[in-house]
Write a protein that holds these residues in place. Structure first.
Motif, PDB file in Angstrom:
ATOM      1  N   ALA A  13       0.849  -1.193   0.000  1.00 54.37           N
ATOM      2  CA  ALA A  13       0.000   0.000   0.000  1.00 54.37           C
ATOM      3  C   ALA A  13       0.884   1.243   0.000  1.00 54.37           C
ATOM      4  CB  ALA A  13      -0.919   0.001   1.211  1.00 54.37           C
ATOM      5  N   ALA A  14       0.731   2.060  -1.031  1.00 54.06           N
ATOM      6  CA  ALA A  14       1.481   3.313  -1.138  1.00 54.06           C
ATOM      7  C   ALA A  14       0.487   4.466  -1.135  1.00 54.06           C
ATOM      8  CB  ALA A  14       2.301   3.321  -2.429  1.00 54.06           C
ATOM      9  N   ARG A  15       0.900   5.589  -0.527  1.00 54.03           N
ATOM     10  CA  ARG A  15       0.012   6.745  -0.450  1.00 54.03           C
ATOM     11  C   ARG A  15       0.814   8.025  -0.525  1.00 54.03           C
ATOM     12  NH1 ARG A  15      -1.285  10.231   3.235  1.00 54.03           N
ATOM     13  NH2 ARG A  15      -0.231   9.155   4.935  1.00 54.03           N
ATOM     14  N   LEU A  16       0.254   9.012  -1.201  1.00 60.65           N
ATOM     15  CA  LEU A  16       0.829  10.353  -1.284  1.00 60.65           C
ATOM     16  C   LEU A  16      -0.266  11.343  -0.942  1.00 60.65           C
ATOM     17  CD1 LEU A  16       3.073  12.346  -2.088  1.00 60.65           C
ATOM     18  CD2 LEU A  16       2.243  12.188  -4.428  1.00 60.65           C
ATOM     19  N   SER A  17      -0.043  12.166   0.074  1.00 61.85           N
ATOM     20  CA  SER A  17      -1.077  13.090   0.531  1.00 61.85           C
ATOM     21  C   SER A  17      -1.452  14.122  -0.519  1.00 61.85           C
ATOM     22  CB  SER A  17      -0.618  13.817   1.798  1.00 61.85           C
ATOM     23  OG  SER A  17      -0.474  12.904   2.845  1.00 61.85           O
TER      24      SER A  17
END
Length: 107
Positions: A13-17
């Motif tokens: 799981a990757a996330r960028l605000s």
């Protein structure tokens, strides 16, 4: 997370605000790379990488366009054994969400 099972199917799981934040535009790729390294070291096989761009850490993991279906759709849940993130804040910033995710995983 430590694993001893060499057949683990890994979901990264990757996330960028902030999708438009040029100083962090490689964050998704760094998250993915860290997950792939973990899988390699622990004998896992990456089955998917979720990429949520422009998603605040305050958004529940279940409500994310990328990660959410992997936590709610029984057909997708059956495809992975281990959820890997580069840092706990990639999952979320709410203690309640993290606690619920932990309880869900244990169940």
């Amino acid at each position: 997370m430590t694993s001893t099972n060499t057949t683990d199917r890994v979901l990264i799981a990757a996330r960028l605000s902030a999708a438009g934040d040029r100083s962090e535009e490689s964050r998704i790729e760094r998250d993915e790379e860290a997950g792939r390294v973990w899988a390699d070291v622990n004998g896992g096989t990456v089955v998917a990488v979720t990429k949520d761009r422009g998603v605040s850490g305050s958004v529940s993991p279940w409500k994310r366009a990328g990660l959410g279906p992997w936590l709610t759709d029984t057909n997708l849940i059956a495809q992975w054994d281990v959820l890997v993130v580069s840092a706990v804040d990639r999952l979320g910033r709410s203690a309640r969400d993290l606690d619920e995710l932990k309880a869900w995983a244990e169940d």
